[in-house]
Design a protein around this motif. Sequence first.
Motif, PDB file in Angstrom:
ATOM      1  N   GLY A  79      -9.432 108.572  55.391  1.00 33.40           N
ATOM      2  CA  GLY A  79      -8.944 107.368  54.524  1.00 33.40           C
ATOM      3  C   GLY A  79      -8.809 106.248  55.399  1.00 33.40           C
ATOM      4  N   ALA A  80      -8.094 105.275  54.861  1.00 36.25           N
ATOM      5  CA  ALA A  80      -7.659 104.216  55.718  1.00 36.25           C
ATOM      6  C   ALA A  80      -6.438 104.619  56.616  1.00 36.25           C
ATOM      7  N   THR A  81      -5.593 105.553  56.177  1.00 40.94           N
ATOM      8  CA  THR A  81      -4.636 106.284  56.917  1.00 40.94           C
ATOM      9  C   THR A  81      -5.079 106.686  58.321  1.00 40.94           C
ATOM     10  N   GLN A  82      -5.943 107.476  58.140  1.00 39.48           N
ATOM     11  CA  GLN A  82      -6.684 107.988  59.485  1.00 39.48           C
ATOM     12  C   GLN A  82      -6.976 106.806  60.766  1.00 39.48           C
ATOM     13  N   TYR A 106       3.622  96.549  52.049  1.00 47.24           N
ATOM     14  CA  TYR A 106       3.814  98.046  51.717  1.00 47.24           C
ATOM     15  C   TYR A 106       2.918  98.675  53.101  1.00 47.24           C
ATOM     16  N   TRP A 107       1.658  98.462  52.910  1.00 44.54           N
ATOM     17  CA  TRP A 107       0.549  98.994  53.784  1.00 44.54           C
ATOM     18  C   TRP A 107       0.786  98.767  55.145  1.00 44.54           C
ATOM     19  N   SER A 108       1.184  97.558  55.437  1.00 43.30           N
ATOM     20  CA  SER A 108       1.536  97.167  57.001  1.00 43.30           C
ATOM     21  C   SER A 108       2.452  97.818  57.468  1.00 43.30           C
ATOM     22  N   GLU A 156      -2.733  92.883  50.839  1.00 45.71           N
ATOM     23  CA  GLU A 156      -1.579  93.880  50.599  1.00 45.71           C
ATOM     24  C   GLU A 156      -1.734  94.182  49.031  1.00 45.71           C
ATOM     25  N   THR A 157      -2.300  95.359  48.962  1.00 43.54           N
ATOM     26  CA  THR A 157      -2.664  95.871  47.743  1.00 43.54           C
ATOM     27  C   THR A 157      -1.488  95.998  46.393  1.00 43.54           C
ATOM     28  N   VAL A 158      -0.448  96.409  47.035  1.00 39.72           N
ATOM     29  CA  VAL A 158       0.947  96.799  46.298  1.00 39.72           C
ATOM     30  C   VAL A 158       1.584  95.316  45.802  1.00 39.72           C
ATOM     31  N   CYS A 176      -8.511  94.812  61.563  1.00 41.49           N
ATOM     32  CA  CYS A 176      -8.054  94.505  60.085  1.00 41.49           C
ATOM     33  C   CYS A 176      -8.468  95.703  59.152  1.00 41.49           C
ATOM     34  N   ASP A 177      -7.301  95.531  58.511  1.00 39.74           N
ATOM     35  CA  ASP A 177      -7.444  96.766  57.292  1.00 39.74           C
ATOM     36  C   ASP A 177      -7.835  96.017  56.181  1.00 39.74           C
ATOM     37  N   MET A 178      -9.056  96.218  55.656  1.00 41.73           N
ATOM     38  CA  MET A 178      -9.573  95.373  54.482  1.00 41.73           C
ATOM     39  C   MET A 178      -9.833  96.367  53.155  1.00 41.73           C
ATOM     40  N   ALA A 197     -12.104  99.993  55.963  1.00 44.25           N
ATOM     41  CA  ALA A 197     -11.768  99.833  54.523  1.00 44.25           C
ATOM     42  C   ALA A 197     -12.131 101.140  53.888  1.00 44.25           C
ATOM     43  N   HIS A 198     -11.159 102.008  53.248  1.00 44.25           N
ATOM     44  CA  HIS A 198     -11.681 102.854  52.306  1.00 44.25           C
ATOM     45  C   HIS A 198     -12.352 102.416  51.140  1.00 44.25           C
ATOM     46  N   ALA A 199     -13.129 103.278  50.539  1.00 42.87           N
ATOM     47  CA  ALA A 199     -14.186 102.889  49.729  1.00 42.87           C
ATOM     48  C   ALA A 199     -13.442 102.652  47.894  1.00 42.87           C
ATOM     49  N   GLN A 200     -12.466 103.356  47.992  1.00 43.23           N
ATOM     50  CA  GLN A 200     -11.899 103.504  46.715  1.00 43.23           C
ATOM     51  C   GLN A 200     -11.358 102.030  45.771  1.00 43.23           C
ATOM     52  N   LYS A 201     -11.625 101.140  46.212  1.00 41.91           N
ATOM     53  CA  LYS A 201     -11.268  99.871  45.528  1.00 41.91           C
ATOM     54  C   LYS A 201     -12.441  99.155  44.965  1.00 41.91           C
ATOM     55  N   ASN A 202     -13.066  98.699  46.044  1.00 41.75           N
ATOM     56  CA  ASN A 202     -14.486  97.871  45.721  1.00 41.75           C
ATOM     57  C   ASN A 202     -15.980  98.653  45.650  1.00 41.75           C
TER      58      ASN A 202
HETATM   59  N1  PMP Z   1      -4.422 100.285  53.230  1.00 41.96           N
HETATM   60  C1  PMP Z   1      -4.222  99.625  52.244  1.00 41.96           C
HETATM   61  C2  PMP Z   1      -4.530  97.969  51.970  1.00 41.96           C
HETATM   62  C3  PMP Z   1      -4.392 100.206  50.698  1.00 41.96           C
HETATM   63  O1  PMP Z   1      -4.237  99.678  49.853  1.00 41.96           O
HETATM   64  C4  PMP Z   1      -4.395 101.740  50.680  1.00 41.96           C
HETATM   65  C5  PMP Z   1      -4.313 102.526  49.885  1.00 41.96           C
HETATM   66  N2  PMP Z   1      -4.117 101.946  48.448  1.00 41.96           N
HETATM   67  C6  PMP Z   1      -4.410 102.204  52.274  1.00 41.96           C
HETATM   68  C7  PMP Z   1      -4.446 101.414  53.434  1.00 41.96           C
HETATM   69  C8  PMP Z   1      -4.326 103.938  52.307  1.00 41.96           C
HETATM   70  O2  PMP Z   1      -5.497 104.125  52.120  1.00 41.96           O
HETATM   71  P1  PMP Z   1      -6.025 105.685  52.013  1.00 41.96           P
HETATM   72  O3  PMP Z   1      -5.218 106.366  51.007  1.00 41.96           O
HETATM   73  O4  PMP Z   1      -7.319 105.742  51.776  1.00 41.96           O
HETATM   74  O5  PMP Z   1      -5.566 106.687  53.302  1.00 41.96           O
END
Ligand code: PMP
Length: 367
Positions: A79-82, A106-108, A156-158, A176-178, A197-202
Amino acid sequence: MSTNPRNALNFSGGPGALPESVLAEVQQSIVEVPETGLSILGISHRSDWFAAVVDEAERNIRTLLGLSENYHVLFLQGGATQQFSMVPMTLLRGKEHPAEYIDSGYWSRKVIAEARREGPVKTIWSGESCGFNRLPTDDELSFSADAPYLHYVANETVEGLQFHRVLGRDDVPRICDMSSDFLSKPCDAEKFSVIYAHAQKNIGPAGVTVVLVKDEIAQQASDDLPSFLNYRKHIEARSNLNTPPVFAIYVVLLVTRWLLNDVGGLEKMAQINRSKAELLYSALDNADGFYRGWAARADRSTMNVAFNLPNAQLQQAFFEQSRALGFSGLEGHRAIGGVRASIYNALSVQAAQKLTEFMDSFHRQHR
Ligand code: PMP
Protein backbone atom coordinates in the motif's frame (compact mmCIF):
# COMPACT_ATOMS: atom_id res chain seq x y z
CA MET A 1 -27.36 3.23 -19.45
CA SER A 2 -25.73 1.62 -16.47
CA THR A 3 -26.19 -2.13 -16.00
CA ASN A 4 -25.58 -1.84 -12.27
CA PRO A 5 -27.27 1.33 -11.03
CA ARG A 6 -26.12 0.96 -7.42
CA ASN A 7 -22.50 0.64 -8.44
CA ALA A 8 -22.89 3.71 -10.66
CA LEU A 9 -23.77 5.70 -7.51
CA ASN A 10 -20.84 4.48 -5.41
CA PHE A 11 -19.21 7.60 -3.92
CA SER A 12 -16.86 5.59 -1.69
CA GLY A 13 -13.62 7.16 -0.50
CA GLY A 14 -11.75 4.03 -1.51
CA PRO A 15 -11.67 1.40 -2.75
CA GLY A 16 -13.70 3.36 -5.24
CA ALA A 17 -15.87 2.55 -8.23
CA LEU A 18 -14.17 1.25 -11.38
CA PRO A 19 -15.33 1.81 -14.97
CA GLU A 20 -18.13 -0.49 -16.05
CA SER A 21 -16.37 -1.58 -19.23
CA VAL A 22 -13.37 -2.59 -17.11
CA LEU A 23 -15.58 -4.53 -14.71
CA ALA A 24 -17.10 -6.43 -17.64
CA GLU A 25 -13.64 -7.44 -18.87
CA VAL A 26 -12.55 -8.36 -15.37
CA GLN A 27 -15.60 -10.54 -14.99
CA GLN A 28 -14.73 -12.40 -18.17
CA SER A 29 -11.09 -12.77 -17.08
CA ILE A 30 -12.10 -14.55 -13.86
CA VAL A 31 -13.44 -17.34 -16.05
CA GLU A 32 -10.94 -17.03 -18.85
CA VAL A 33 -8.42 -14.51 -20.13
CA PRO A 34 -9.04 -14.94 -23.87
CA GLU A 35 -5.34 -14.99 -24.89
CA THR A 36 -4.50 -17.75 -22.41
CA GLY A 37 -7.62 -19.85 -21.86
CA LEU A 38 -6.92 -19.59 -18.12
CA SER A 39 -8.57 -17.76 -15.24
CA ILE A 40 -6.72 -14.60 -14.22
CA LEU A 41 -6.70 -15.98 -10.68
CA GLY A 42 -4.57 -18.94 -11.72
CA ILE A 43 -2.05 -17.46 -14.14
CA SER A 44 1.60 -17.71 -13.13
CA HIS A 45 3.41 -14.51 -12.30
CA ARG A 46 6.36 -16.01 -14.21
CA SER A 47 4.38 -16.42 -17.44
CA ASP A 48 5.20 -14.45 -20.58
CA TRP A 49 1.60 -13.25 -20.55
CA PHE A 50 2.03 -11.58 -17.16
CA ALA A 51 5.39 -10.05 -18.14
CA ALA A 52 3.56 -8.49 -21.10
CA VAL A 53 0.84 -7.16 -18.75
CA VAL A 54 3.46 -5.41 -16.60
CA ASP A 55 5.21 -4.04 -19.70
CA GLU A 56 2.05 -2.63 -21.19
CA ALA A 57 0.78 -1.17 -17.91
CA GLU A 58 4.15 0.54 -17.50
CA ARG A 59 4.12 1.79 -21.10
CA ASN A 60 0.60 3.17 -20.73
CA ILE A 61 1.49 5.05 -17.56
CA ARG A 62 4.55 6.49 -19.30
CA THR A 63 2.38 7.57 -22.24
CA LEU A 64 -0.30 9.10 -20.04
CA LEU A 65 2.25 11.13 -18.08
CA GLY A 66 4.91 11.68 -20.74
CA LEU A 67 7.45 10.01 -18.48
CA SER A 68 11.02 9.48 -19.70
CA GLU A 69 13.38 6.52 -19.26
CA ASN A 70 15.01 8.41 -16.38
CA TYR A 71 12.17 7.06 -14.25
CA HIS A 72 11.22 3.55 -13.26
CA VAL A 73 7.59 2.50 -12.99
CA LEU A 74 7.08 -0.07 -10.25
CA PHE A 75 4.06 -2.08 -9.13
CA LEU A 76 4.58 -2.81 -5.45
CA GLN A 77 2.70 -4.23 -2.49
CA GLY A 78 2.31 -2.84 1.02
CA GLY A 79 0.00 0.00 0.00
CA ALA A 80 0.87 3.66 0.18
CA THR A 81 1.66 2.96 3.84
CA GLN A 82 4.75 0.98 2.92
CA GLN A 83 5.99 3.98 0.91
CA PHE A 84 5.68 6.15 4.05
CA SER A 85 8.67 4.10 5.30
CA MET A 86 10.44 3.07 2.10
CA VAL A 87 11.06 6.69 1.13
CA PRO A 88 12.84 7.67 4.37
CA MET A 89 14.61 4.29 4.55
CA THR A 90 16.13 5.14 1.18
CA LEU A 91 16.78 8.85 1.58
CA LEU A 92 16.80 9.76 5.28
CA ARG A 93 18.60 7.09 7.30
CA GLY A 94 21.81 8.46 8.79
CA LYS A 95 21.20 11.98 7.44
CA GLU A 96 22.02 15.05 9.47
CA HIS A 97 19.68 17.58 7.85
CA PRO A 98 15.96 16.99 8.34
CA ALA A 99 13.66 16.02 5.51
CA GLU A 100 10.85 18.56 5.14
CA TYR A 101 7.24 17.45 5.43
CA ILE A 102 3.99 19.35 5.11
CA ASP A 103 1.35 18.39 7.65
CA SER A 104 -1.81 19.06 5.69
CA GLY A 105 -4.20 16.47 7.09
CA TYR A 106 -4.96 12.95 8.24
CA TRP A 107 -2.67 11.17 5.78
CA SER A 108 0.22 13.61 6.20
CA ARG A 109 0.23 12.86 9.90
CA LYS A 110 0.56 9.15 9.25
CA VAL A 111 3.40 9.76 6.79
CA ILE A 112 5.28 12.00 9.22
CA ALA A 113 5.00 9.54 12.12
CA GLU A 114 6.63 6.82 10.00
CA ALA A 115 9.37 9.10 8.67
CA ARG A 116 10.38 10.05 12.21
CA ARG A 117 11.33 6.43 12.86
CA GLU A 118 13.97 6.69 10.15
CA GLY A 119 15.63 10.05 10.67
CA PRO A 120 15.29 13.78 11.32
CA VAL A 121 12.06 15.36 10.11
CA LYS A 122 10.97 18.97 10.07
CA THR A 123 7.31 19.86 9.67
CA ILE A 124 7.50 23.10 7.73
CA TRP A 125 3.77 23.85 7.90
CA SER A 126 0.91 22.33 9.82
CA GLY A 127 -2.81 22.75 9.34
CA GLU A 128 -3.47 21.74 12.94
CA SER A 129 -4.19 25.24 14.22
CA CYS A 130 -6.86 25.79 11.55
CA GLY A 131 -8.40 22.35 12.02
CA PHE A 132 -7.00 21.08 8.70
CA ASN A 133 -9.50 23.00 6.62
CA ARG A 134 -7.02 24.72 4.32
CA LEU A 135 -3.60 24.33 2.73
CA PRO A 136 -0.63 26.71 3.02
CA THR A 137 -0.17 29.64 0.65
CA ASP A 138 3.23 30.23 -0.95
CA ASP A 139 3.91 33.02 1.57
CA GLU A 140 3.64 30.54 4.42
CA LEU A 141 6.20 28.14 3.01
CA SER A 142 9.94 28.29 2.84
CA PHE A 143 12.04 25.37 1.73
CA SER A 144 15.60 24.61 2.80
CA ALA A 145 18.26 23.84 0.18
CA ASP A 146 19.84 21.37 2.63
CA ALA A 147 16.85 19.08 3.09
CA PRO A 148 17.35 15.54 1.76
CA TYR A 149 13.87 15.88 0.28
CA LEU A 150 10.46 17.52 0.58
CA HIS A 151 7.37 15.33 1.09
CA TYR A 152 3.72 16.26 0.73
CA VAL A 153 0.35 14.67 0.09
CA ALA A 154 -1.13 15.95 -3.17
CA ASN A 155 -4.73 15.30 -2.18
CA GLU A 156 -5.81 14.82 1.43
CA THR A 157 -8.51 12.21 0.92
CA VAL A 158 -10.18 12.64 4.32
CA GLU A 159 -10.51 16.43 4.40
CA GLY A 160 -10.86 16.94 0.63
CA LEU A 161 -7.90 19.32 0.35
CA GLN A 162 -5.88 19.31 -2.87
CA PHE A 163 -2.75 21.18 -3.88
CA HIS A 164 -3.35 22.81 -7.25
CA ARG A 165 0.33 23.59 -7.77
CA VAL A 166 3.71 21.89 -7.44
CA LEU A 167 5.54 22.79 -4.22
CA GLY A 168 9.21 22.97 -3.34
CA ARG A 169 12.44 23.79 -5.11
CA ASP A 170 14.07 22.20 -8.12
CA ASP A 171 17.35 21.44 -6.31
CA VAL A 172 15.70 19.33 -3.56
CA PRO A 173 13.97 16.05 -4.46
CA ARG A 174 10.20 16.29 -4.31
CA ILE A 175 8.37 13.22 -3.03
CA CYS A 176 4.61 13.07 -3.32
CA ASP A 177 1.83 10.80 -2.09
CA MET A 178 -0.64 10.99 -4.99
CA SER A 179 -2.74 8.07 -3.79
CA SER A 180 -6.04 9.86 -4.25
CA ASP A 181 -5.45 11.92 -7.39
CA PHE A 182 -2.96 9.93 -9.47
CA LEU A 183 -3.99 9.78 -13.16
CA SER A 184 -7.02 11.97 -12.45
CA LYS A 185 -5.41 14.89 -14.32
CA PRO A 186 -2.17 15.74 -16.11
CA CYS A 187 0.80 15.99 -13.78
CA ASP A 188 4.27 17.37 -14.28
CA ALA A 189 5.67 14.03 -13.12
CA GLU A 190 9.30 14.80 -13.89
CA LYS A 191 9.29 17.60 -11.33
CA PHE A 192 9.15 14.84 -8.71
CA SER A 193 11.77 12.32 -7.66
CA VAL A 194 9.28 9.83 -6.28
CA ILE A 195 5.53 9.67 -6.82
CA TYR A 196 3.56 6.91 -5.18
CA ALA A 197 -0.11 6.06 -5.41
CA HIS A 198 -2.03 3.02 -4.34
CA ALA A 199 -4.46 1.82 -6.98
CA GLN A 200 -7.70 1.72 -5.07
CA LYS A 201 -9.01 5.20 -5.82
CA ASN A 202 -8.63 5.97 -9.50
CA ILE A 203 -6.81 3.12 -11.18
CA GLY A 204 -7.68 -0.31 -9.82
CA PRO A 205 -8.43 -2.49 -6.82
CA ALA A 206 -6.47 -2.55 -3.55
CA GLY A 207 -3.31 -4.65 -3.52
CA VAL A 208 -0.97 -2.74 -5.78
CA THR A 209 0.79 0.59 -5.43
CA VAL A 210 2.32 2.38 -8.39
CA VAL A 211 5.69 3.99 -7.66
CA LEU A 212 7.47 6.26 -10.11
CA VAL A 213 11.06 6.63 -8.99
CA LYS A 214 13.85 8.61 -10.60
CA ASP A 215 16.83 6.41 -11.32
CA GLU A 216 19.31 8.46 -9.28
CA ILE A 217 17.04 8.13 -6.22
CA ALA A 218 16.63 4.36 -6.56
CA GLN A 219 20.42 4.04 -6.76
CA GLN A 220 20.67 5.51 -3.27
CA ALA A 221 18.95 2.51 -1.68
CA SER A 222 21.38 0.84 0.70
CA ASP A 223 22.28 -2.84 0.30
CA ASP A 224 21.50 -3.21 4.01
CA LEU A 225 17.79 -2.79 3.39
CA PRO A 226 15.62 -5.89 3.19
CA SER A 227 15.23 -6.65 -0.52
CA PHE A 228 11.50 -6.12 -0.31
CA LEU A 229 12.07 -2.53 0.85
CA ASN A 230 14.76 -1.74 -1.71
CA TYR A 231 13.63 0.04 -4.88
CA ARG A 232 16.68 -1.25 -6.77
CA LYS A 233 15.72 -4.87 -6.16
CA HIS A 234 12.22 -4.27 -7.47
CA ILE A 235 13.59 -2.52 -10.54
CA GLU A 236 15.97 -5.41 -11.26
CA ALA A 237 13.12 -7.89 -10.83
CA ARG A 238 10.74 -5.86 -13.03
CA SER A 239 8.14 -5.69 -10.23
CA ASN A 240 8.36 -9.48 -9.87
CA LEU A 241 10.59 -9.90 -6.83
CA ASN A 242 8.12 -12.16 -5.07
CA THR A 243 4.63 -13.17 -6.18
CA PRO A 244 3.02 -9.89 -7.19
CA PRO A 245 -0.74 -9.24 -7.11
CA VAL A 246 -1.32 -10.47 -10.67
CA PHE A 247 -5.04 -9.74 -10.61
CA ALA A 248 -4.70 -6.17 -9.28
CA ILE A 249 -1.96 -5.32 -11.79
CA TYR A 250 -4.10 -6.70 -14.62
CA VAL A 251 -6.98 -4.43 -13.58
CA VAL A 252 -4.60 -1.45 -13.51
CA LEU A 253 -3.63 -2.34 -17.09
CA LEU A 254 -7.31 -2.34 -18.11
CA VAL A 255 -7.89 1.03 -16.45
CA THR A 256 -4.88 2.58 -18.20
CA ARG A 257 -6.24 1.28 -21.54
CA TRP A 258 -9.61 2.82 -20.66
CA LEU A 259 -7.93 6.15 -19.84
CA LEU A 260 -6.01 6.16 -23.12
CA ASN A 261 -8.61 4.76 -25.50
CA ASP A 262 -12.06 5.48 -24.05
CA VAL A 263 -11.46 8.69 -22.11
CA GLY A 264 -8.77 10.04 -24.44
CA GLY A 265 -6.01 10.93 -21.98
CA LEU A 266 -5.53 12.86 -18.77
CA GLU A 267 -6.54 16.30 -20.06
CA LYS A 268 -9.96 14.84 -20.92
CA MET A 269 -10.10 12.99 -17.61
CA ALA A 270 -9.36 16.24 -15.79
CA GLN A 271 -12.18 18.06 -17.63
CA ILE A 272 -14.63 15.36 -16.61
CA ASN A 273 -13.40 15.38 -13.02
CA ARG A 274 -13.64 19.18 -12.90
CA SER A 275 -17.21 19.18 -14.12
CA LYS A 276 -18.23 16.65 -11.46
CA ALA A 277 -16.53 18.74 -8.76
CA GLU A 278 -18.16 21.95 -10.03
CA LEU A 279 -21.59 20.37 -9.82
CA LEU A 280 -21.11 19.30 -6.22
CA TYR A 281 -19.43 22.47 -5.00
CA SER A 282 -22.15 24.59 -6.56
CA ALA A 283 -24.73 22.47 -4.73
CA LEU A 284 -22.87 23.39 -1.52
CA ASP A 285 -22.51 27.05 -2.41
CA ASN A 286 -26.11 27.50 -3.54
CA ALA A 287 -27.69 26.23 -0.33
CA ASP A 288 -27.50 29.41 1.80
CA GLY A 289 -25.07 27.87 4.27
CA PHE A 290 -27.17 24.72 4.85
CA TYR A 291 -24.25 22.61 3.67
CA ARG A 292 -20.90 23.62 5.11
CA GLY A 293 -17.94 22.62 2.97
CA TRP A 294 -14.89 21.44 4.89
CA ALA A 295 -12.16 22.82 2.62
CA ALA A 296 -11.30 26.46 1.99
CA ARG A 297 -12.38 27.36 -1.54
CA ALA A 298 -8.91 27.72 -3.01
CA ASP A 299 -7.92 24.24 -1.82
CA ARG A 300 -11.05 22.31 -2.74
CA SER A 301 -10.35 18.83 -4.01
CA THR A 302 -11.66 17.62 -7.36
CA MET A 303 -11.69 14.10 -5.88
CA ASN A 304 -13.26 14.28 -2.41
CA VAL A 305 -16.00 16.74 -1.52
CA ALA A 306 -16.32 16.84 2.29
CA PHE A 307 -19.10 18.77 4.01
CA ASN A 308 -21.33 18.94 7.07
CA LEU A 309 -25.02 19.40 7.65
CA PRO A 310 -26.48 21.72 10.30
CA ASN A 311 -26.95 18.97 12.90
CA ALA A 312 -26.67 15.24 13.59
CA GLN A 313 -30.38 14.53 12.94
CA LEU A 314 -30.25 16.11 9.50
CA GLN A 315 -27.06 14.24 8.74
CA GLN A 316 -28.73 10.98 9.70
CA ALA A 317 -31.72 11.80 7.52
CA PHE A 318 -29.37 12.71 4.65
CA PHE A 319 -27.68 9.31 4.85
CA GLU A 320 -30.96 7.42 5.15
CA GLN A 321 -32.68 9.17 2.25
CA SER A 322 -29.63 9.00 -0.01
CA ARG A 323 -29.20 5.29 0.72
CA ALA A 324 -32.84 4.65 -0.14
CA LEU A 325 -32.20 6.27 -3.53
CA GLY A 326 -29.25 3.96 -4.21
CA PHE A 327 -26.34 6.22 -3.25
CA SER A 328 -23.55 4.64 -1.22
CA GLY A 329 -20.18 5.49 0.31
CA LEU A 330 -21.22 9.00 1.37
CA GLU A 331 -20.29 8.67 5.05
CA GLY A 332 -17.31 10.86 5.94
CA HIS A 333 -14.05 9.32 7.16
CA ARG A 334 -14.27 8.17 10.77
CA ALA A 335 -11.60 10.74 11.74
CA ILE A 336 -13.78 13.77 10.94
CA GLY A 337 -17.30 12.46 10.32
CA GLY A 338 -19.71 14.46 8.18
CA VAL A 339 -20.42 13.65 4.54
CA ARG A 340 -17.83 12.92 1.87
CA ALA A 341 -18.61 12.42 -1.80
CA SER A 342 -15.63 10.89 -3.57
CA ILE A 343 -15.76 11.45 -7.29
CA TYR A 344 -12.89 9.40 -8.65
CA ASN A 345 -12.24 8.82 -12.35
CA ALA A 346 -14.83 6.10 -12.85
CA LEU A 347 -17.72 7.99 -11.31
CA SER A 348 -19.82 9.51 -14.10
CA VAL A 349 -20.95 13.12 -14.54
CA GLN A 350 -24.53 11.78 -14.46
CA ALA A 351 -23.92 10.29 -11.02
CA ALA A 352 -22.59 13.62 -9.74
CA GLN A 353 -25.60 15.31 -11.33
CA LYS A 354 -27.94 12.92 -9.51
CA LEU A 355 -26.28 13.61 -6.21
CA THR A 356 -26.58 17.38 -6.68
CA GLU A 357 -30.28 16.94 -7.48
CA PHE A 358 -30.69 14.98 -4.27
CA MET A 359 -28.76 17.61 -2.30
CA ASP A 360 -30.90 20.42 -3.74
CA SER A 361 -34.13 18.64 -2.92
CA PHE A 362 -32.93 17.65 0.57
CA HIS A 363 -32.05 21.28 1.24
CA ARG A 364 -35.44 22.54 -0.02
CA GLN A 365 -37.19 20.00 2.18
CA HIS A 366 -35.31 20.94 5.37
CA ARG A 367 -34.47 24.62 5.22
N1 PMP B 1 -2.35 8.18 1.38
C1 PMP B 1 -3.56 8.65 1.04
C2 PMP B 1 -3.66 10.03 0.46
C3 PMP B 1 -4.69 7.87 1.26
O1 PMP B 1 -5.90 8.33 0.92
C4 PMP B 1 -4.55 6.58 1.84
C5 PMP B 1 -5.72 5.65 2.09
N2 PMP B 1 -6.94 6.05 1.78
C6 PMP B 1 -3.26 6.14 2.17
C7 PMP B 1 -2.20 6.97 1.92
C8 PMP B 1 -3.03 4.76 2.78
O2 PMP B 1 -3.02 3.84 1.78
P1 PMP B 1 -2.92 2.27 1.99
O3 PMP B 1 -4.12 1.86 2.71
O4 PMP B 1 -2.85 1.74 0.57
O5 PMP B 1 -1.66 2.00 2.71
